[in-house]
Design a protein around this motif. Structure first.
Motif, short mmCIF file in Angstrom:
data_model
loop_
_atom_site.label_atom_id
_atom_site.label_comp_id
_atom_site.label_asym_id
_atom_site.label_seq_id
_atom_site.Cartn_x
_atom_site.Cartn_y
_atom_site.Cartn_z
N LEU A 41 0.75 -1.21 -0.02
CA LEU A 41 0.15 -0.08 0.18
C LEU A 41 1.08 1.32 0.02
CD1 LEU A 41 -2.90 -1.18 2.38
CD2 LEU A 41 -2.96 -1.19 0.01
N ASN A 42 1.88 1.16 0.65
CA ASN A 42 2.90 2.45 0.80
C ASN A 42 4.00 2.38 -0.20
OD1 ASN A 42 1.40 3.61 3.10
ND2 ASN A 42 2.50 2.18 4.35
N PHE A 43 3.57 1.82 -1.31
CA PHE A 43 4.51 1.56 -2.56
C PHE A 43 5.17 3.00 -2.97
CE2 PHE A 43 5.08 0.98 -6.93
CZ PHE A 43 6.38 0.26 -6.97
N SER A 44 6.52 3.29 -2.97
CA SER A 44 7.16 4.03 -3.70
C SER A 44 8.29 3.64 -4.57
CB SER A 44 7.78 4.99 -2.67
OG SER A 44 8.67 5.99 -3.35
N VAL A 45 8.08 3.47 -5.95
CA VAL A 45 8.93 3.08 -6.99
C VAL A 45 10.30 3.50 -6.81
CG1 VAL A 45 8.15 4.59 -8.79
CG2 VAL A 45 9.11 2.24 -9.37
N GLN B 280 16.10 2.74 -5.74
CA GLN B 280 17.09 3.29 -4.90
C GLN B 280 17.60 2.18 -3.81
OE1 GLN B 280 16.06 7.08 -2.98
NE2 GLN B 280 15.73 7.99 -5.05
N ARG B 281 16.90 1.71 -3.10
CA ARG B 281 17.30 0.61 -1.98
C ARG B 281 17.91 -0.67 -2.57
NH1 ARG B 281 13.14 -2.45 2.26
NH2 ARG B 281 14.94 -3.28 3.74
N LEU B 282 17.46 -1.06 -3.70
CA LEU B 282 17.88 -2.15 -4.55
C LEU B 282 19.30 -1.60 -4.99
CD1 LEU B 282 14.82 -3.69 -6.24
CD2 LEU B 282 15.99 -4.49 -4.39
N LEU B 283 19.34 -0.69 -5.56
CA LEU B 283 20.66 -0.22 -5.95
C LEU B 283 21.68 0.00 -4.76
CD1 LEU B 283 22.35 1.14 -8.29
CD2 LEU B 283 21.54 3.28 -7.70
N ARG B 284 21.17 0.40 -3.85
CA ARG B 284 22.40 0.27 -2.67
C ARG B 284 22.52 -1.34 -2.36
NH1 ARG B 284 18.57 4.54 -0.65
NH2 ARG B 284 17.87 3.06 0.54
N ALA B 285 21.65 -1.99 -2.20
CA ALA B 285 21.79 -3.48 -2.01
C ALA B 285 22.93 -3.89 -2.69
CB ALA B 285 20.31 -4.07 -1.91
N ILE B 286 23.22 -3.53 -3.98
CA ILE B 286 24.08 -4.28 -4.69
C ILE B 286 25.32 -3.65 -5.15
CG2 ILE B 286 22.14 -5.94 -6.02
CD1 ILE B 286 22.34 -3.96 -8.12
N THR B 287 25.51 -2.21 -4.46
CA THR B 287 26.59 -1.54 -4.77
C THR B 287 27.30 -1.10 -3.43
OG1 THR B 287 25.19 0.61 -4.76
CG2 THR B 287 25.66 -0.28 -6.96
N LEU C 187 7.28 -2.25 -12.45
CA LEU C 187 7.43 -0.86 -12.05
C LEU C 187 8.90 -0.47 -11.53
CD1 LEU C 187 4.00 0.38 -11.04
CD2 LEU C 187 4.86 0.78 -13.47
N ILE C 188 9.24 -1.21 -10.64
CA ILE C 188 10.55 -0.83 -10.03
C ILE C 188 11.59 -1.23 -11.16
CG2 ILE C 188 12.17 -2.09 -8.40
CD1 ILE C 188 9.77 -2.65 -6.43
N SER C 189 11.33 -2.39 -11.95
CA SER C 189 12.31 -2.87 -12.96
C SER C 189 12.79 -1.48 -13.93
CB SER C 189 12.14 -4.05 -13.52
OG SER C 189 12.08 -5.21 -12.65
N ARG C 190 11.51 -1.04 -14.30
CA ARG C 190 11.49 -0.03 -15.30
C ARG C 190 12.33 1.32 -14.71
NH1 ARG C 190 6.27 -1.96 -17.21
NH2 ARG C 190 5.20 -0.83 -15.88
#
Length: 304
Positions: free
Chosen positions: A39-43, A48-55, A78-81
């Motif tokens: 419900l509190n989705f922010s693409v 950004q969180r996934l980018l930080r997780a792998i960098t 949507l996150i992938s795009r």
């Protein structure tokens, strides 16, 4: 940097399940499910969180699991795009390079569009050296007509062969007839009126269908009638014979044909319960180390 899977299968299963947004209390019908819309989705925040997780220093596996298992498949697309636009890099390829083992395979499954995932699972089931009849039945019998058509179109595009051709070459007998009939998508829709005469005719046809030369009678009944009609047939069959239809299947059929018919009967009677039973069994297997099967079962069930 890569995170390995190895012998961590049970703990990986527990970690992923611990992040799922599972319902912990009674909720309104339609708000339950395993992987639900966040419900509190922010693409932007998720990308950004996934980018930080792998960098960062080391791969933040927990952050990756938390994001991907708490978003619906549409939200993950949507996150992938967004990730692609932000970094000019493909999210699947970036995560694939950062992960390995079971976690890599499950993350790839979570990020695929539904039709892509179903087509891959169907292909794997048909080409598996060990029997994967239940997976093929599950996909062909539980998807809506538009979902099934899209899956079969993706199958042809990705593998340069029609799914029905693979079914014909990889299966035989009653199982082949069942899979081909399901792939054609010819099940009639429920009109709101139960045809009691037709239900009685189907019951009598199933009762008469004894011996190898008559087994094909079961195929059109199981693959062309709508679920509401079939539930009536199942009830009348039990009243007429004193035996549940599943017992008749176990007595008359063996091997893959039996597995397929029993799976179809479960789907017809109660599709959510069918998926719950499949996931429960897969989680039991995960305790023995088969983490991948458990989590792929969860992925297949999430859109149902």
């Amino acid at each position: 940097m890569s995170v390995t899977g190895g012998k961590m299968a049970p703990s990986l299963t527990q970690e992923i399940l611990s992040h799922l947004g599972l319902a912990s209390k009674t909720a309104a019908w339609g708000t339950l499910g395993t992987l639900r819309t966040f419900l509190n989705f922010s693409v932007d925040k998720d990308a950004q969180r996934l980018l930080r997780a792998i960098t960062g220093q080391g791969v933040d596996r927990s952050a990756i699991v938390d994001v991907l298992t708490n978003r619906s498949r549409e939200q993950r697309q949507l996150i992938s795009r967004n990730f692609q636009e932000r970094t000019q890099q493909d999210l699947m390829k970036s995560l694939q390079a950062a992960l390995s083992g079971n976690l890599e395979r499950i993350v790839m499954a979570l990020l695929q569009p539904t039709a892509q995932f179903d087509a891959q699972e169907l292909r794997t089931a048909l080409k598996a050296s060990d029997s994967a009849v239940d997976v093929a039945i599950e996909i062909l019998a539980t998807r809506t007509p538009p979902q099934l058509q899209e899956c079969l179109a993706v199958y042809k595009h990705n593998f340069q062969v029609e799914a029905v051709d693979d079914i014909t070459s990889e299966t035989s007998g009653i199982l082949q007839d069942l899979l081909l009939a399901l792939a054609k998508g010819g099940r009639d829709s429920y009109s709101g009126i139960i045809d009691y005469n037709l239900a009685e005719q189907d019951v009598q046809a199933l009762q008469r269908a004894e011996g190898p030369s008559r087994e094909e009678t079961w195929v059109p009944v199981f693959t062309q009638r709508n679920p509401e009609h079939l539930i009536r047939v199942f009830d009348q069959y039990q009243r007429s014979t004193g035996q549940e239809l599943e017992e008749a299947v176990q007595n008359r059929f063996h091997g893959d044909a039996q597995v397929a018919l029993l799976g179809l009967a479960s789907v017809i009677k109660n599709t959510p319960l069918y998926f719950a039973d499949k996931l429960h069994q897969a989680l039991q297997d995960a305790v023995k180390g088969d983490c991948q099967s458990a989590l792929l079962a969860l992925c297949r069930a999430e859109d149902m």
